[in-house]
Design a protein around this motif. Structure first.
Motif: not given
Length: 151
Positions: A98-102, A104-105
């Motif tokens: 979940l630290r990955n912004p992709h 989360r988007r």
């Protein structure tokens, strides 16, 4: 258990899956939620008198939602037990993903989509989303997920 299934408080056609955080009315979809808000039909439950109702949340920061707000009482088969939800929340592997912004988007696009089934199918084309889903399944249904994919 009730013999009659509850219907959406807005359209009265479908089984509600959600509850308005302000007035606690049950609704079935984003469009019903928007209609509920647009029609000024939302009358927030007052939390100033704690003696008025023990089920009324004190504030949205303390209790933003609970499992019952997400699923109708008659949808027992679709509920994830609270201990499994806690395991999801505590999972370092999920936190890392979940630290990955992709990711989360992708999750936000599924969450805000009108057609969640199509949005989920589209997101499942992304390896990162599949990895996230697999990790969730390993926690929720460990025997099935471990049989399918060993690490």
């Amino acid at each position: 258990m009730r013999s009659v299934m509850q219907l959406c408080g807005v359209c009265s056609e479908h089984v509600p899956k959600y509850r308005c955080p302000a007035c606690r009315i049950r609704y079935c979809s984003v469009s019903c939620f928007k209609r509920h808000k647009d029609d000024d039909a939302c009358h927030p439950v007052k939390a100033s008198d704690p003696a008025s109702s023990s089920s009324t949340p004190v504030s949205s920061a303390e209790k933003p939602w609970d499992v019952e707000d997400r699923l109708d009482e008659d949808s027992q088969t679709d509920k994830v037990p609270l201990e499994k939800l806690q395991q999801l929340a505590d999972s370092e592997a999920l936190k890392g993903l979940l630290r990955n912004p992709h990711l989360r988007r992708l999750m936000m696009s599924v969450d805000t989509a009108e057609d969640k089934a199509k949005a989920t199918k589209d997101a499942m084309q992304e390896p990162l989303f599949v990895e996230f889903a697999d990790q969730c399944l390993k926690i929720i249904e460990p025997t099935e997920a471990e049989n399918d994919d060993e690490f």
